[in-house]
Structure formats: C-alpha cells, structure tokens
Design a protein around this motif. Structure first.
Motif, PDB file in Angstrom:
ATOM      1  N   ARG A 201       0.820  -1.211   0.000  1.00 32.31           N
ATOM      2  CA  ARG A 201       0.000   0.000   0.000  1.00 32.31           C
ATOM      3  C   ARG A 201       0.854   1.261   0.000  1.00 32.31           C
ATOM      4  O   ARG A 201       0.619   2.190  -0.798  1.00 32.31           O
ATOM      5  CB  ARG A 201      -0.924  -0.002   1.218  1.00 32.31           C
ATOM      6  N   GLU A 202       1.873   1.310   0.867  1.00 33.20           N
ATOM      7  CA  GLU A 202       2.695   2.516   0.955  1.00 33.20           C
ATOM      8  C   GLU A 202       3.508   2.736  -0.319  1.00 33.20           C
ATOM      9  O   GLU A 202       3.704   3.883  -0.748  1.00 33.20           O
ATOM     10  CB  GLU A 202       3.612   2.449   2.172  1.00 33.20           C
ATOM     11  N   LEU A 203       3.987   1.662  -0.945  1.00 38.08           N
ATOM     12  CA  LEU A 203       4.713   1.821  -2.201  1.00 38.08           C
ATOM     13  C   LEU A 203       3.794   2.353  -3.294  1.00 38.08           C
ATOM     14  O   LEU A 203       4.193   3.216  -4.090  1.00 38.08           O
ATOM     15  CB  LEU A 203       5.322   0.483  -2.624  1.00 38.08           C
ATOM     16  N   LEU A 204       2.557   1.854  -3.342  1.00 43.98           N
ATOM     17  CA  LEU A 204       1.612   2.339  -4.345  1.00 43.98           C
ATOM     18  C   LEU A 204       1.192   3.788  -4.080  1.00 43.98           C
ATOM     19  O   LEU A 204       1.083   4.584  -5.023  1.00 43.98           O
ATOM     20  CB  LEU A 204       0.389   1.437  -4.375  1.00 43.98           C
ATOM     21  N   VAL A 205       0.946   4.121  -2.820  1.00 44.98           N
ATOM     22  CA  VAL A 205       0.583   5.503  -2.482  1.00 44.98           C
ATOM     23  C   VAL A 205       1.641   6.460  -2.986  1.00 44.98           C
ATOM     24  O   VAL A 205       1.353   7.467  -3.650  1.00 44.98           O
ATOM     25  CB  VAL A 205       0.393   5.655  -0.955  1.00 44.98           C
ATOM     26  N   ARG A 206       2.892   6.141  -2.693  1.00 43.62           N
ATOM     27  CA  ARG A 206       3.983   7.024  -3.082  1.00 43.62           C
ATOM     28  C   ARG A 206       4.148   7.056  -4.602  1.00 43.62           C
ATOM     29  O   ARG A 206       4.388   8.108  -5.189  1.00 43.62           O
ATOM     30  CB  ARG A 206       5.276   6.532  -2.430  1.00 43.62           C
ATOM     31  N   HIS A 207       4.031   5.891  -5.240  1.00 39.17           N
ATOM     32  CA  HIS A 207       4.217   5.797  -6.689  1.00 39.17           C
ATOM     33  C   HIS A 207       3.205   6.672  -7.422  1.00 39.17           C
ATOM     34  O   HIS A 207       3.568   7.477  -8.286  1.00 39.17           O
ATOM     35  CB  HIS A 207       4.074   4.337  -7.128  1.00 39.17           C
ATOM     36  N   PHE A 208       1.930   6.532  -7.065  1.00 41.61           N
ATOM     37  CA  PHE A 208       0.898   7.314  -7.751  1.00 41.61           C
ATOM     38  C   PHE A 208       0.957   8.784  -7.342  1.00 41.61           C
ATOM     39  O   PHE A 208       0.691   9.665  -8.167  1.00 41.61           O
ATOM     40  CB  PHE A 208      -0.487   6.737  -7.457  1.00 41.61           C
ATOM     41  N   ALA A 209       1.301   9.080  -6.088  1.00 41.17           N
ATOM     42  CA  ALA A 209       1.416  10.479  -5.658  1.00 41.17           C
ATOM     43  C   ALA A 209       2.522  11.201  -6.412  1.00 41.17           C
ATOM     44  O   ALA A 209       2.405  12.398  -6.703  1.00 41.17           O
ATOM     45  CB  ALA A 209       1.669  10.541  -4.148  1.00 41.17           C
ATOM     46  N   ASP A 210       3.581  10.474  -6.748  1.00 40.22           N
ATOM     47  CA  ASP A 210       4.694  11.067  -7.499  1.00 40.22           C
ATOM     48  C   ASP A 210       4.463  11.035  -9.008  1.00 40.22           C
ATOM     49  O   ASP A 210       5.360  11.399  -9.774  1.00 40.22           O
ATOM     50  CB  ASP A 210       5.996  10.329  -7.177  1.00 40.22           C
TER      51      ASP A 210
END
Length: 212
Positions: A52-61
């Motif tokens: 979840r945290e990797l996806l949150v950061r990936h899409f936020a960036d």
C-alpha cells in the motif's frame, strides 16, 4: 483460448485493485518472506502495508504504471521507475515514517538495505526499474505475464536514452521464467537464506556509427 487483454497506463483510479493484486503476487515470495519476517505474527499485515505505501507514493509522485486489463478488470500491473527518478520513493521521509509505523523498524531497515543493495548491482547507464510487478494468481500460466513484459519492453524502449529494464527476484520459478523472456543476470544479493537475482533486459541498441 486465452482471452485478449489490453495493456494501458493506469493511475490512482486503480489503487485498490493494484493493492489487492500485488499483495497476492508478493505475499508468498521468498524475498518478502525474509524482508517482512513471515515466521512472526502479523506478516500478512506487514506485506499489505508495504504494498500500500509503495503504491501511495508511486501514484502520488505521478510515476508510470502499466495495467493489464480484461474488460475493466485489472489482472496484471507493473510499477515503473524511470532512470532519473528511481530513488525517490525510499528517500522520502514521509514514506519512511509510514513504513516504520506499519511494518516496524526492523522490517523497514531490511527493506531499505535490500533496495540499496539492488541499486548497487545496477550496470552503468540509464535503466528503468520495476519495483513491483505481478499477475493475478488465477490468470498465471495463460501467457499474460509474457504479454505484460513485452508491453513494458516496448514502452521503456520509447525512451531513446534507456539502456533497458532492471528487476530482481528471489523466486527460482520466476527466475527461470524471466530467463526465458531474455533477461540476463547482472548481480546477486544475499537476503538471509534467499539468493536475490538482479536481471536486465537490454533495450534497443543504437545503430553503430559508420566507420566505427
């Protein structure tokens, strides 16, 4: 017959489906079992939180992600880190803090050490990296993985400066599959009992200059 699937860029609108898919893809891998201590209670929650945290950061960036879809159902996904941005996620203090709160200090430290060791194995030059890649278990063995990898190679090759794609695996079955798709080993990282292989699929080579 295998039903035709479509590959296209996806964004945060597919966040929930991507979380579920990648959790299923990674929770039984030797790499995640070591990094997030599968022998200790709470393992599945730590894997879910990390994905979840990797996806949150990936899409936020606004980093690119390719999705493999049957109709509107997401059956495969690949997160892509372009050469100039592949360190951004793990260098984010907000990401590190969320990881500490969800995965714990020891597992976060293991993940960061693993990430740095993989980066250290990269050959010189501009390479795209695939931090997370998976196909839903029920659609594996139907050549959808090959379709997704082929689409990734074509997409990354549009960057004329790219030397190819880098990914890693500690799963022997996955390793043999990737070798059959043209990936070659460029390094290894020891993760406790796990041998993590770093592999490269070379991009198109520029034409040789005349007289060279």
């Amino acid at each position: 017959m295998t039903a035709p699937a479509e590959v296209r860029l996806i964004d945060g609108g597919y966040f929930r489906e991507s979380c579920s898919l990648l959790y299923q893809a990674y929770r039984h891998t030797p790499t995640f079992a070591y990094l997030f201590e599968s022998d200790r209670p709470g393992y599945e929650q730590r894997v879910r939180a990390t994905v979840r945290e990797l996806l949150v950061r990936h899409f936020a960036d606004a980093l690119p992600a390719l999705g493999l879809l049957l109709g509107e159902r997401l059956i495969g996904v690949a997160l892509i880190s372009p050469p100039q941005r592949r360190l951004e996620i793990t260098e984010s203090w907000s990401w590190r803090m969320r990881m500490l709160l969800t995965a714990g200090f020891r597992c976060t430290r293991r993940y960061l050490d693993y990430h740095e060791a993989v980066i250290a194995c990269l050959p010189p030059g501009a390479y795209h990296m695939l931090p997370l890649l998976g196909v839903r278990p029920e659609f594996q063995g139907w050549h959808y993985g090959e379709q997704l990898l082929e689409a990734l190679q074509h997409w990354c090759a549009e960057d004329v400066n790219s030397r190819g794609i880098v990914l890693d695996t500690g799963d022997p079955h996955c390793l043999e599959f990737l070798r059959r798709q043209g990936y070659r080993e460029v390094g290894q990282v020891e993760l406790g009992p796990v041998h993590e292989y770093i592999l490269v699929h070379p991009g198109p080579q520029p034409p040789a200059e005349k007289g060279a």
